[in-house]
Design an enzyme around this catalytic site. Structure first.
Site, PDB file in Angstrom:
ATOM      1  N   TRP B 323      20.211 -26.550  -7.793  1.00 14.73           N
ATOM      2  CA  TRP B 323      20.660 -25.427  -8.624  1.00 14.73           C
ATOM      3  C   TRP B 323      21.333 -25.944  -9.893  1.00 14.73           C
ATOM      4  O   TRP B 323      21.195 -25.384 -10.968  1.00 14.73           O
ATOM      5  CB  TRP B 323      21.651 -24.561  -7.831  1.00 14.73           C
ATOM      6  CG  TRP B 323      22.172 -23.382  -8.611  1.00 14.73           C
ATOM      7  CD1 TRP B 323      21.616 -22.147  -8.692  1.00 14.73           C
ATOM      8  CD2 TRP B 323      23.352 -23.336  -9.438  1.00 14.73           C
ATOM      9  NE1 TRP B 323      22.364 -21.336  -9.516  1.00 14.73           N
ATOM     10  CE2 TRP B 323      23.433 -22.045  -9.995  1.00 14.73           C
ATOM     11  CE3 TRP B 323      24.330 -24.267  -9.763  1.00 14.73           C
ATOM     12  CZ2 TRP B 323      24.462 -21.656 -10.832  1.00 14.73           C
ATOM     13  CZ3 TRP B 323      25.358 -23.878 -10.615  1.00 14.73           C
ATOM     14  CH2 TRP B 323      25.412 -22.583 -11.132  1.00 14.73           C
ATOM     15  N   HIS B 324      22.051 -27.071  -9.716  1.00 18.79           N
ATOM     16  CA  HIS B 324      22.788 -27.605 -10.857  1.00 18.79           C
ATOM     17  C   HIS B 324      21.882 -28.251 -11.887  1.00 18.79           C
ATOM     18  O   HIS B 324      22.246 -28.359 -13.060  1.00 18.79           O
ATOM     19  CB  HIS B 324      23.840 -28.612 -10.386  1.00 18.79           C
ATOM     20  CG  HIS B 324      25.047 -27.952  -9.819  1.00 18.79           C
ATOM     21  ND1 HIS B 324      25.121 -27.568  -8.502  1.00 18.79           N
ATOM     22  CD2 HIS B 324      26.212 -27.575 -10.393  1.00 18.79           C
ATOM     23  CE1 HIS B 324      26.294 -26.989  -8.294  1.00 18.79           C
ATOM     24  NE2 HIS B 324      26.976 -26.976  -9.426  1.00 18.79           N
ATOM     25  N   GLY B 325      20.735 -28.720 -11.485  1.00 19.62           N
ATOM     26  CA  GLY B 325      19.852 -29.327 -12.480  1.00 19.62           C
ATOM     27  C   GLY B 325      18.584 -29.857 -11.853  1.00 19.62           C
ATOM     28  O   GLY B 325      18.561 -30.235 -10.676  1.00 19.62           O
TER      29      GLY B 325
END
Lengths: 368, 465
Positions: B323-325
């Site tokens: 989700w973060h990257g």
């Protein structure tokens, strides 16, 4: 002026809406208290530790501050002044006429009239005891500045409230440019706000408070010559490139000199100076007991046509060298390091010439 | 438009003033929706279309779900919402990553694969508003909330500008009821909110953006950094990411509060956590609770045996990393946290130490989190190993460079402040002050804070997620 209109509208809405929720008087009181404390602390910080200049101008100023009572004459101006007037040589030349004058060169690259005025005021604020003559380079008061230098420490540094006022009055007179006057005004307003709030200056303020001022090798060399340094003695690729520009494009240099020659005898544009600001400056010198001599040194960088200032009595003393026909040696290509600056050798020649031109003023000064 | 930019202050001044000047709640909401769209368009107006697609589709699905369709139809509607939202997110955020990974994997097996990358710009805040709209559809599907009839309310819930681009991730069931209320300016706790905004500004502009000057070189050229500098760089990155994200959250909560809306706390002194489990109760609370409610629990949570619990935790944290990257470094970061959560479950560590203050446990947790940040920030997996090697003095390439005392003092100062101040403490004190005292102190504080703000416009780190 769209942004200003929006801002005004926003403020009025803000005041109206807040007044619905709180007593308007209390709100005004609190806002005033907030502003008062904010300004008090911000200005207090500036008084204690001045905004870091972050340039060789600042080094020169610090040096002058330390030796302020040793100098009789100071030069204010751009890099043209910086590279044209040699204090040590001036002292030698004048001593031959029996006059002992020690001078300091405050010239700085890219110095414009607004910054110069700010520097003059800072310098006089130090109350130098011996200072009796100021040689001030005349430059136009064009309020437009390049985005390239926006928000650099040096740009922010001179944006005092007075400078902002000078910008506004110059802006009113200045003919239209590519940049809209409102954009130019906002550009300077933002710099002024940065200065007023000390925005982002904290780490430098702490560093300068802890470490004091340290000088680079080249600055030490420049300060040892009382603010003068020949371009030939500079190090760095940038200066070599500048040297090449005149060698690479001699035709352009010739065009510039021709343009300068052709303008002699034409009437001077009326917008180039902020006469009120210059009058203020002259009065400032006069009140401090300092004789101000305005100069236009030899340069091809579109020097201002200054004679009307003398004719109108805005300035009392004026020396101009922007005449290729009267001073052909200073405009010969081999006399120039680059398009705008004299070589070291020609700067020596020019300083000797200037010493002679200065003599009458000095004799006036001493009453001889 | 960043919260720390001067144009945001002007924007907010106009948004705030007009908002409270309007007396009709419906018009206030219309005004806020307009402001929110202007706010987003200031970054790139073209991507407003993605927000509007999500808004229209999820509002429609919500309405259809509220008409009590059959279970099969409900599932289809939910699937449409999931596919559309995650599809948009997938295309813009993950397409190139998965494509490149597939090509690299194929090449490992000797297949001569090539692929054309899309090189799409990642729309700011897409991960945040996607999760928000999904939570709405899922909640309506589960019957945990009624679908809203008001399209305006729903559109404002998705696009509400204080939290649009970097959270906190707001739940519809928390936010939509607030839109029904008529807010009064008299009830706004100005002193508390202005203090919170200033705290957020300090965290972002004076802390996170300033330490970036030390952090960036350490991660850009780890081979040039000494062991000491690497430790300092990594530790300051922990400060930077906390300052950046929690600062943004503070400012978002304050701005929303000034408009009469309450957003939940997103950070609760995360570096005081006594276990990794505890850390995730304190760090980016709106995201961890989202994953808990919409992924961990539906997967079975801890109700289907120990092995399944551990598997669920691992899945959640791999996806949390993603989700973060879209990079393997984020996946590794997720695995790292998942692994320690699993370990804590296995030995019962997390539960036992969270009950009492234990400096050793805090130190231990900080160490785990710090190692995690190396994966999170490193340019590549290879570089993260190099940095970790530097930290334990193993890397042969560890260069020279002495630790800068000034920055070490900044780190110590942060640790002291983080240990001593609990969230909300200063705001509560500010609220109790007489208004004129507050005005004087606030003026003084702003005058002291502004000089220490970083002058370059550094984007929020979490904008990219």
């Amino acid at each position: 002026m769209k942004v200003e209109a929006n801002l005004l509208q926003a403020v009025s809405y803000f005041a109206l809406s807040i007044s619905k929720g709180a007593s308007p008087l209390a709100l005004c009181r609190d806002l005033l208290i907030f502003l008062a404390f904010f300004l008090l602390v911000s200005q207090g910080v500036q008084r204690l530790v001045p905004w870091p200049g972050g340039s060789e101008i600042e080094s020169k100023f610090r040096h002058f501050e330390e030796h302020k009572d040793e100098y009789d004459l100071v030069f204010f101006g751009s890099s043209i002044t910086y590279r044209s007037f040699i204090p040590n040589l001036l002292q030698d030349e004048l001593s031959r006429s029996g006059i002992d004058i020690r001078s300091f060169n405050f010239g700085g690259p890219g110095m414009r009239s607004f910054e110069q005025d700010h520097l003059i005021r800072r310098t006089l604020d130090t109350a130098p005891e011996r200072l009796s003559i100021a040689v001030v380079e005349l430059r136009d008061w064009n309020p437009s500045f390049s985005e390239k230098n926006a928000f650099t420490k040096r740009m922010v540094h001179w944006h005092s409230t007075r400078s902002l006022g000078q910008i506004i009055s110059s802006l009113r007179k200045w003919p239209p440019t590519k940049t809209a006057p409102s954009d130019t005004f906002l550009y300077h307003l933002r710099h002024w706000l940065w200065k007023m709030t000390n925005f982002g200056a904290g780490p430098d303020i702490i560093a300068s408070a802890l470490r004091g001022t340290s000088h680079s090798d080249i600055e030490v060399k420049m300060l040892s010559q009382h603010g003068y340094l020949a371009l030939e003695d500079e190090t760095g690729e940038l200066y070599l490139e500048r040297k090449r520009e005149i060698l690479d494009d001699p035709a352009e240099y010739k065009r510039r000199v021709t343009r300068l020659t052709q303008r002699q005898g034409r009437s001077a544009p009326t917008h180039q100076f902020n006469e009120d600001a210059i009058r203020d400056q002259v009065a400032l010198f006069s009140n401090a007991g300092i004789q101000a001599i305005y100069v236009v040194p030899p340069s091809t960088k579109n020097p201002p046509m200054a004679q009307p200032l003398l004719d109108k009595g805005v300035v009392e003393n004026l020396l101009t060298y922007d005449h290729p026909t009267r001073f052909p040696r200073y405009y010969a290509p081999e006399s120039h390091f680059d398009f705008n600056h004299l070589t070291k050798e020609m700067a020596q020649n020019f300083t000797q010439r200037f010493a002679k031109d200065l003599l009458p003023f000095l004799l006036n000064e001493t009453g001889e | 438009m960043l919260f720390v930019e001067s144009r945001f202050f002007l924007f907010f001044l106009v948004a705030f003033s007009v908002y409270w000047f309007i007396s009709s709640q419906a018009w206030r909401k219309r005004w806020l929706l307009l402001c929110s769209n202007v706010f987003y368009a200031a970054w790139d107006w073209r991507f407003l279309s993605l927000i509007w697609i999500s808004t229209v589709v999820d509002y429609g699905i919500g309405r259809l779900l509220s008409q009590n369709p059959s279970r099969g139809k409900s599932k289809i509607l939910l699937m449409v919402s999931l596919l559309l939202n995650l599809g948009i997110l997938g295309v813009f955020k993950y397409f190139d990553f998965f494509l490149e990974s597939a090509v690299a994997l194929g090449q490992e097996f000797g297949l001569d694969l090539t692929a054309s990358r899309l090189h799409l710009v990642l729309p700011v805040g897409i991960s945040f508003y996607t999760f928000q709209t999904l939570s709405y559809t899922i909640d309506v599907y589960r019957g945990q909330m009624r679908a809203t009839k008001s399209f305006l309310d729903f559109a404002l819930f998705v696009a509400f500008f204080p939290q649009l681009v970097a959270g906190p991730i707001v739940r519809a069931r928390d936010f939509l009821p607030q839109l029904k209320l008529h807010h009064s300016l008299r009830k706004i706790p100005f002193r508390r909110l202005l203090t919170l905004f200033l705290i957020g500004y300090v965290k972002k502009a004076c802390l996170a953006d300033q330490v970036a000057t030390v952090v960036d070189p350490v991660f850009a050229s780890p081979e040039l950094a000494s062991t000491g500098m690497t430790w300092l760089g990594v530790s300051l990155y922990a400060v930077q990411i906390y300052g950046d994200f929690s600062g943004y959250s503070d400012m978002a909560i304050a701005c929303a509060g000034l408009l009469g809306y309450e957003l939940r706390l997103n950070f609760n002194s995360p570096y005081r956590a006594r276990s990794v489990t505890d850390f995730w109760r304190r760090w980016h609370i709106s995201l961890s609770s989202w994953f808990r409610d919409y992924l961990y629990v539906p997967l079975g949570g801890n109700q289907r045996g120990r092995l399944r619990t551990l598997a669920n935790l691992s899945i959640v944290f791999v996806l949390c990393g993603l989700w973060h990257g879209a990079a393997w470094t984020f996946v590794l970061w997720g695995i790292h946290h998942g692994l320690f959560l699993v370990l804590e479950r296995l030995i019962g560590f997390g539960r036992s130490v969270t009950r009492k203050t234990n400096p050793l446990a805090i130190l231990n947790t900080s160490g785990v989190v710090l190692v995690g940040w190396v994966f999170f920030r490193a340019e590549s997996v290879g570089e993260s190993w190099l940095i970790l090697g530097n930290m334990i003095g193993l890397a042969k390439s560890a260069g020279s460079g002495s630790v800068e005392l000034g920055w070490a003092l900044v780190l110590v100062g942060f640790i002291v402040a983080h240990s001593c101040l609990r969230p909300g403490q200063l705001e509560e004190k500010a609220e109790r002050l007489p208004s004129w005292t507050f005005a004087a102190l606030y003026g003084t504080a702003v005058a002291i804070v502004l000089p220490f703000a970083a002058t370059g416009d550094q984007p929020f780190i979490y904008f990219q997620f």
